[in-house]
Design a protein around this motif. Structure first.
Motif, short mmCIF file in Angstrom:
data_model
loop_
_atom_site.label_atom_id
_atom_site.label_comp_id
_atom_site.label_asym_id
_atom_site.label_seq_id
_atom_site.Cartn_x
_atom_site.Cartn_y
_atom_site.Cartn_z
N ALA A 223 12.42 27.59 -11.40
CA ALA A 223 13.64 27.01 -10.82
C ALA A 223 14.90 27.71 -11.33
N SER A 224 14.88 28.17 -12.59
CA SER A 224 16.03 28.92 -13.11
C SER A 224 16.20 30.23 -12.37
N ALA A 225 15.07 30.89 -12.12
CA ALA A 225 15.12 32.15 -11.36
C ALA A 225 15.55 31.89 -9.92
N ALA A 226 15.21 30.72 -9.40
CA ALA A 226 15.61 30.37 -8.04
C ALA A 226 17.13 30.22 -7.94
N GLU A 227 17.74 29.76 -9.04
CA GLU A 227 19.21 29.67 -9.06
C GLU A 227 19.81 31.06 -8.89
N ILE A 228 19.21 32.01 -9.61
CA ILE A 228 19.69 33.40 -9.53
C ILE A 228 19.53 33.92 -8.11
N ALA A 229 18.36 33.64 -7.52
CA ALA A 229 18.11 34.10 -6.14
C ALA A 229 19.09 33.44 -5.17
N SER A 230 19.43 32.17 -5.41
CA SER A 230 20.38 31.48 -4.54
C SER A 230 21.73 32.16 -4.55
N ILE A 231 22.20 32.46 -5.77
CA ILE A 231 23.52 33.09 -5.92
C ILE A 231 23.51 34.48 -5.28
N ALA A 232 22.43 35.23 -5.52
CA ALA A 232 22.34 36.58 -4.95
C ALA A 232 22.29 36.53 -3.43
N SER B 196 18.80 23.75 -13.00
CA SER B 196 19.60 22.72 -12.34
C SER B 196 18.99 22.38 -10.98
N SER B 197 19.61 21.39 -10.35
CA SER B 197 19.13 20.96 -9.03
C SER B 197 19.11 22.12 -8.03
N ARG C 72 7.87 15.58 -1.94
CA ARG C 72 9.21 16.02 -1.54
C ARG C 72 10.27 15.01 -1.96
N SER C 73 9.98 13.74 -1.68
CA SER C 73 10.94 12.72 -2.02
C SER C 73 11.13 12.64 -3.54
N ARG C 74 10.02 12.80 -4.26
CA ARG C 74 10.08 12.76 -5.72
C ARG C 74 10.90 13.92 -6.27
N LEU C 75 10.65 15.10 -5.71
CA LEU C 75 11.36 16.29 -6.21
C LEU C 75 12.87 16.18 -5.94
N LYS C 76 13.22 15.59 -4.81
CA LYS C 76 14.63 15.38 -4.51
C LYS C 76 15.26 14.50 -5.59
N ARG C 77 14.52 13.46 -5.96
CA ARG C 77 15.01 12.53 -6.98
C ARG C 77 15.15 13.24 -8.32
N TYR C 78 14.11 14.00 -8.71
CA TYR C 78 14.14 14.70 -9.99
C TYR C 78 15.30 15.70 -10.03
N SER C 79 15.53 16.39 -8.90
CA SER C 79 16.56 17.44 -8.92
C SER C 79 17.95 16.82 -9.02
N ASN D 109 24.27 18.67 -13.02
CA ASN D 109 25.40 19.32 -13.70
C ASN D 109 24.99 20.26 -14.82
N ARG D 110 24.14 21.18 -14.50
CA ARG D 110 23.81 22.19 -15.51
C ARG D 110 23.33 23.45 -14.80
N GLY D 111 22.68 24.33 -15.51
CA GLY D 111 22.20 25.55 -14.89
C GLY D 111 23.20 26.68 -14.98
N ILE D 112 22.93 27.72 -14.21
CA ILE D 112 23.75 28.92 -14.29
C ILE D 112 25.08 28.71 -13.57
#
Lengths: 432, 137
Positions: free
Chosen positions: A112-121, A239-240, A310-317, A322-325
């Motif tokens: 998920a941290s790497a996914a944040e990087i991919a999102s920004i890129a 982060s989410s 899916r519903s659970r992951l939405k809740r967890y995220s 308010n954190r992450g890159i």
């Protein structure tokens, strides 16, 4: 072009009843039933897992790496996919990560941290690069392979950024443990297409992932350990933005383009790709396309029902908002672009010679018109048209169609009756 | 290779069947991807036009190793002013059609851009024939 295909999706011949359920659901018409058993045409398979989902005998399987593969390495790092968190009910992410460390991994790095990087890129790419629109996410390897086989003209739309799995493996190997000896990096995967991506990488010469463990293989043992954890280590950082990648809509929300759509389920993806080819969608900027229903939580190597997950992951995220890159400068010390182009896999091509191919196509249409058009699958091919193709390419014969066969039998029976009537008149059969 | 389609009018679900069927066949006979792309875009546009404006019609496609020829014949109202219809952005589509994302104009110029030769024969009150030719290789 002719790179060898090694697949995760395979068939357990003993369990296969030859029922033909799988053949009609395959998006690339890659399965035939021969001699009572399903057979996967290797160069057509995109590892989408659709046949695994539809096989009533559980004969279609995804082969991933066994857990004891960990023993080959002295320092093991787990890369859990975001979808993995959704497999456990009311278990904090920290607890899941701590359990991974207790089960035999020396460290964990969240994909998920790497996914944040991919999102920004990806967001940057959408802003700066003028490539054909819409740009199509490359995070689902089954979709990328589908494009190679069925939508080659859309290859230039595919975003050439490494998948979060590869980015995570590179961060672990290049940045966190650059000199570690005996280092092994393991992806905890929801899907067979990722297994194939490690063996036959897309956009890379070589994958940095050493092994792929199926979520369903590690789940039972991990669940037992989770129950024993009172005070989990504080390990979760993602982060989410990145966690959401595990379900449909998550990636497009993270990329945050106003003109984006997300599509999940291979049939829906095919419809959208068809429309992109007809230029219906040129006003759309970004397309998140996932082969599995519900996104990665719907992968065939998961445990939990995809809709609950899916519903659970939405809740967890939401709890990790308010954190992450925050700063894109701190992303990676290396380039996360693809290092190798991808090409079309023209596996549907009838012949290298176009005149010959056109002739074959005419023949196919002629035979197709003689077939009943029921697409019943009894011949072992998914549609009457594909049987016609198989006949013209020498892989099947007309009488494989049970309706044609019945007509032939009727004809032969008629001829036999006719023959019987023509018995020589020299004998009187009644006075025997 | 010849393909024939009969497309009913006012049924947007079926509009596009000729271009998507042709696409698969062109892939199978090994036509270059860029040629396939142009063909699909041009034919799809013409198909949609035929459904929206022409009330449906018949499509005949001929493929040889050197070219792809598509002929779309409808018996609709015809085009009153072909020059006007060839202008970018000109549209006569109804609101219902526009709501589906179609009818933004550009149809005919888009066909022309993507084909090597295009002909329109139209008689107001009788119908329209659109011929599209795309070279292979």
């Amino acid at each position: 072009m002719s790179e060898e295909y090694l697949h995760s999706v395979t068939l357990d011949k003993d369990l296969c009843k030859g029922c033909t359920n799988c053949i009609s659901h395959c998006p690339t018409e890659a399965i035939r039933v021969r001699d009572g058993k399903a057979m996967i045409i290797s160069n057509r398979c995109i590892d989408c897992g659709q046949c695994i989902r539809t096989c009533p005998s559980h004969a279609k399987k995804a082969v991933s790496d066994p857990l004891d593969m960990l023993n080959k390495y002295t320092f093991k790092v787990a890369l859990p996919a975001p979808s993995f968190y959704a497999q456990f009910k009311n278990v904090p992410i920290d607890t899941v990560l701590t359990a991974l460390k207790k089960i035999g991994f020396d460290d964990v790095y969240e994909v998920a941290s790497a996914a944040e990087i991919a999102s920004i890129a990806t967001a940057e790419l959408l802003e700066k690069v003028k490539s054909p629109r819409p740009m199509i996410s490359s995070s689902c390897p089954a979709v990328v392979r589908l494009i190679q086989v069925r939508f080659p003209s859309l290859i230039e739309h595919v975003i050439k950024i490494q998948t979060p799995m590869e980015i995570a493996a590179r961060i672990v190997k290049n940045q966190i443990y650059p000199d570690k000896r005996g280092l092994g990096v393991f992806f905890i995967s929801p899907c067979p297409a990722k297994v194939t991506s490690v063996r036959v990488p897309l956009g890379n010469e070589k994958s940095e992932v050493d092994g792929v463990i199926a979520q369903k293989d590690i789940y039972p043992a991990l669940r037992k350990i989770i129950k024993t954890i009172d005070k989990p280590e504080h390990l979760s950082k993602a982060s989410s933005l990145g966690i959401r990648w595990g379900h449909s809509d998550g990636e497009s929300e993270a990329v945050n383009s106003k003109k984006s759509i997300s599509v999940d389920g291979i049939d829906h993806v095919i419809r959208v790709l068809e429309q992109i080819e007809s230029e219906d969608f040129h006003h759309i900027e970004f397309i998140e396309a996932m082969a599995c229903p519900g996104g990665c939580v719907g992968g065939t190597l998961t445990v939990e029902n995809p809709f609950i997950a899916r519903s659970r992951l939405k809740r967890y995220s939401m709890a990790c908002e308010n954190r992450g890159i925050k700063d894109s400068d701190q992303l990676t010390e290396f380039d996360i672009s693809w290092t190798k182009e991808i090409y079309s896999h023209p596996v549907l091509k009838l012949s290298e010679n176009m005149s010959e191919a056109i002739k074959m196509m005419d023949e196919i249409e002629k035979i197709d018109a003689e077939l009943p058009g029921l697409d019943c699958g009894s011949c072992g091919a998914p549609t009457c048209h594909s049987l016609a193709e198989d006949i013209v390419t020498g892989k099947a014969q007309k009488t494989d169609c049970i309706f044609i066969l019945r007509d032939e039998i009727k004809k032969v029976a008629g001829q036999m009756a006719e023959l019987e009537r023509r018995m020589p008149q020299t004998r009187n059969f009644d006075k025997r | 290779m010849q393909l024939n389609f009969s497309i009913p009018g006012d049924d947007m679900d079926l509009a596009g069947i000729a271009s998507s069927t042709l696409k698969k066949k062109l892939q199978q006979i090994g036509v270059d991807n860029s040629v396939i792309k142009r063909t699909v875009v041009a034919l799809y546009e013409a198909e949609i036009n035929m459904v929206i404006h022409g009330g449906g019609g018949d499509i005949t496609i001929n493929v040889t190793p050197t070219e792809i020829q598509c002929e779309l014949v409808d018996h609709g109202p015809g085009i009153a002013d072909v020059n006007l219809a060839m202008q970018e952005g000109y549209s006569t589509a109804t609101d219902a059609i526009r709501e589906m994302g179609f009818g933004a104009g550009m149809g005919l110029p888009n066909i022309q851009r993507n084909s090597d030769h295009m002909e329109i024969h139209t008689v107001p009150g009788e119908g329209t024939t659109v011929k599209i030719m795309i070279k292979i290789g």
